[in-house]
Design an enzyme around this catalytic site. Structure first.
Site, mmCIF file in Angstrom:
data_model
loop_
_atom_site.group_PDB
_atom_site.id
_atom_site.type_symbol
_atom_site.label_atom_id
_atom_site.label_comp_id
_atom_site.label_asym_id
_atom_site.label_seq_id
_atom_site.Cartn_x
_atom_site.Cartn_y
_atom_site.Cartn_z
ATOM 1 N N ARG A 121 -15.656 10.712 15.156
ATOM 2 C CA ARG A 121 -16.694 11.179 14.231
ATOM 3 C C ARG A 121 -16.026 11.802 13.007
ATOM 4 N NH1 ARG A 121 -21.761 11.226 16.968
ATOM 5 N NH2 ARG A 121 -22.666 9.417 16.006
ATOM 6 N N GLN A 126 -17.196 7.243 9.038
ATOM 7 C CA GLN A 126 -18.652 7.310 8.870
ATOM 8 C C GLN A 126 -19.286 5.963 8.483
ATOM 9 O OE1 GLN A 126 -19.328 10.682 6.409
ATOM 10 N NE2 GLN A 126 -20.618 11.657 7.937
ATOM 11 N N ASP A 129 -19.902 3.805 11.509
ATOM 12 C CA ASP A 129 -20.455 4.487 12.674
ATOM 13 C C ASP A 129 -21.797 3.898 13.119
ATOM 14 O OD1 ASP A 129 -21.237 6.228 14.608
ATOM 15 O OD2 ASP A 129 -20.756 8.027 13.475
ATOM 16 N N SER A 132 -24.446 6.373 14.483
ATOM 17 C CA SER A 132 -25.258 7.070 13.480
ATOM 18 C C SER A 132 -26.310 6.147 12.890
ATOM 19 C CB SER A 132 -24.385 7.577 12.330
ATOM 20 O OG SER A 132 -23.595 8.615 12.757
ATOM 21 N N TYR A 227 -19.803 17.181 18.511
ATOM 22 C CA TYR A 227 -20.763 16.897 19.581
ATOM 23 C C TYR A 227 -21.081 18.164 20.381
ATOM 24 C CZ TYR A 227 -20.106 11.813 19.309
ATOM 25 O OH TYR A 227 -20.079 10.509 18.920
HETATM 26 P P1 NAD Z 1 -25.648 12.917 20.163
HETATM 27 O O1 NAD Z 1 -26.437 11.659 20.080
HETATM 28 O O2 NAD Z 1 -24.480 12.962 21.067
HETATM 29 O O3 NAD Z 1 -26.643 14.103 20.604
HETATM 30 C C1 NAD Z 1 -27.864 14.339 19.919
HETATM 31 C C2 NAD Z 1 -28.071 15.820 19.744
HETATM 32 O O4 NAD Z 1 -28.385 16.424 21.003
HETATM 33 C C3 NAD Z 1 -26.861 16.573 19.187
HETATM 34 O O5 NAD Z 1 -27.216 17.240 17.997
HETATM 35 C C4 NAD Z 1 -26.495 17.531 20.321
HETATM 36 O O6 NAD Z 1 -25.968 18.753 19.833
HETATM 37 C C5 NAD Z 1 -27.834 17.718 20.989
HETATM 38 N N1 NAD Z 1 -27.764 18.264 22.375
HETATM 39 C C6 NAD Z 1 -26.906 17.945 23.365
HETATM 40 N N2 NAD Z 1 -27.167 18.681 24.470
HETATM 41 C C7 NAD Z 1 -28.251 19.443 24.173
HETATM 42 C C8 NAD Z 1 -29.016 20.377 24.900
HETATM 43 N N3 NAD Z 1 -28.729 20.717 26.148
HETATM 44 N N4 NAD Z 1 -30.062 20.989 24.261
HETATM 45 C C9 NAD Z 1 -30.359 20.675 22.979
HETATM 46 N N5 NAD Z 1 -29.688 19.811 22.247
HETATM 47 C C10 NAD Z 1 -28.644 19.193 22.828
HETATM 48 O O7 NAD Z 1 -25.144 13.393 18.745
HETATM 49 P P2 NAD Z 1 -25.244 12.734 17.295
HETATM 50 O O8 NAD Z 1 -26.635 12.817 16.804
HETATM 51 O O9 NAD Z 1 -24.653 11.381 17.331
HETATM 52 O O10 NAD Z 1 -24.282 13.661 16.411
HETATM 53 C C11 NAD Z 1 -23.963 14.983 16.725
HETATM 54 C C12 NAD Z 1 -23.153 15.617 15.593
HETATM 55 O O11 NAD Z 1 -22.113 14.767 15.102
HETATM 56 C C13 NAD Z 1 -23.932 15.991 14.370
HETATM 57 O O12 NAD Z 1 -23.393 17.204 13.897
HETATM 58 C C14 NAD Z 1 -23.638 14.943 13.379
HETATM 59 O O13 NAD Z 1 -23.809 15.386 12.044
HETATM 60 C C15 NAD Z 1 -22.190 14.688 13.691
HETATM 61 N N6 NAD Z 1 -21.838 13.344 13.258
HETATM 62 C C16 NAD Z 1 -20.725 13.178 12.504
HETATM 63 C C17 NAD Z 1 -20.369 11.893 12.084
HETATM 64 C C18 NAD Z 1 -19.159 11.646 11.255
HETATM 65 O O14 NAD Z 1 -18.640 12.579 10.673
HETATM 66 N N7 NAD Z 1 -18.659 10.414 11.241
HETATM 67 C C19 NAD Z 1 -21.145 10.807 12.458
HETATM 68 C C20 NAD Z 1 -22.285 11.033 13.239
HETATM 69 C C21 NAD Z 1 -22.602 12.303 13.649
#
Ligand code: NAD
Length: 376
Positions: A121, A126, A129, A132, A227
């Protein structure tokens, strides 16, 4: 170099690369692009649309036998593996951390395989990805599916026939899908609240005009790459109680909470569903990894005590045209890593290549996958 696009199977409607990525791929150093007949038809892309961009349409068998790069979102099936040859490059989304059984056939075929769900990530990754981009589609579509299943309006209406109050939407997990669900539900006029275990998510939820539900005591890890990590039993208890109270007022709950490589956390208990208002809707995007709701059944819509619970982790397949276009752009950006000034180069010094490589010459490459396999 020859690149081949294979048709997906079963209920999957997407295609890994849409026609608009064909011309840019050709400029990288790929001499020929082969497309399995009908590969794009379920995503509204005809064979002619690929041909217009310079691709050649062939049978699946011919594509597999001729291509150096093979792209298919799903893992190959047994018959397709028999047609591959050692050293061929396979690109897809196999989720090997959870579906460990996908690794053996890749090792046996001695293909160099990449699973795009293993991408780091990082800022550089990005543009490739797929998690995403597909989460963006899923978060948007989840709200539309909820609105379609709700026996009431989303926005507030003040009419001569009385005032209709806006729907209340609770979004669990404010990552990529969750934030997209928040903004889509806001656009449709709902009153939205969301929560997450990551503190960074709070600001993002508030910036979209939704309310953040605070549950004290969540743990985070700086090494988790953005994550969430597994929470303590005490926290889970507190969280379930908070969700229970908010769920009783909600008309729609959209579940998106995931912890990479693990079963999704159960956040909505059975008794919470039973306390919700009849006619409410729960959309569980975490269904394939167990679901965030205790009564979710993967790939099924059930009605539990008057509440509609929809378990669907592949909503991107229900919006296949744009989902495929986004997917194809991600793959195009990933394939750029294999070419330097038009010359093919497989560079394991590149952190993105190393992290996303499942197998090479019959061995597992990804460190994350190796430790997950040895822990299993
Ligand atoms: P994900 O699909 O793994 O999880 C979805 C969401 O569920 C996350 O925000 C996680 O914190 C939340 N979660 C997990 N357990 C939980 C619980 N018990 N209660 C409540 N919420 C809970 O995650 P995602 O949406 O793919 O991405 C997570 C993070 O990664 C974000 O900060 C996003 O901005 C970042 N991200 C960065 C990049 C990059 O830089 N390339 C790309 C995608 C996402």
């Amino acid at each position: 170099m020859i690149l081949g696009i294979i048709k997906e199977e079963g209920s999957e409607k997407r295609v890994s690369i849409a026609p608009d990525a064909i011309a840019p791929l050709s400029k990288l150093g790929i001499q020929q692009i082969l497309v399995e007949k009908g590969a794009g038809e379920n995503a509204s892309y005809s064979d002619a649309a690929y041909q217009e961009q310079g691709a050649t349409i062939l049978s699946g068998e011919e594509v597999i036998k001729k291509a150096n790069f093979l792209v298919k979102i799903q893992p190959l099936n047994d018959a397709q593996y028999k047609l591959t040859s050692a050293g061929q490059i396979l690109i897809g989304q196999y989720n090997p951390l959870a579906n460990t059984e996908v690794v053996e056939p890749l090792k046996k075929a001695k293909v160099t395989s990449f699973s795009l769900d293993l991408l780091p990530r990082s800022t550089r990754a990005q543009a490739m990805d797929v998690l995403s981009s597909m989460a963006t589609v899923a978060g948007y579509k989840a709200v539309l599916v909820a609105a379609n299943n709700l026996p009431s309006f989303f926005p507030m209406f003040m009419t001569a026939a009385g005032t209709i109050r806006p729907a209340k939407v609770l979004v669990i997990g404010a990552g990529v899908a969750g934030l997209q669900a928040v903004s889509t539900a806001k656009r449709l006029g709902a009153v939205v609240e969301a929560f997450d275990v990551r503190t960074a998510a709070k600001e993002e939820v508030l910036s979209l005009g939704a309310k953040f539900v605070d549950v004290e005591g969540a743990v985070e890890s700086a090494t988790a790459g953005g994550y969430a990590i597994e929470q303590s039993e005490e926290y889970k208890q507190r969280q379930a109680e908070a969700v229970h109270n908010h769920a009783m007022a909600a008309n729609v709950i959209i579940c998106t909470a995931q912890v990479p490589g693990r079963k999704a956390p159960i956040i909505i208990r059975k008794e919470t569903v039973e306390a919700m208002q009849p006619g409410s809707v729960i959309i569980d995007l975490a269904a394939s990894s167990g679901g965030n709701c205790a009564v979710t059944q993967d790939n099924k819509t059930i009605i539990h005590n008057g509440v509609t619970v929809i378990g669907d982790s592949n909503l991107p397949s229900s919006m296949p045209k744009d989902a495929s276009a986004m997917y194809g752009k991600n793959i195009l950006n990933f394939i750029k890593l294999f070419f330097e000034k038009g010359e093919f180069k497989l560079n394991f010094e590149d952190d993105i290549i190393a992290a996303s490589c499942v197998t090479h010459q019959g061995e597992v490459v990804s460190d994350r996958l190796k430790s997950s396999l040895s822990a299993a």
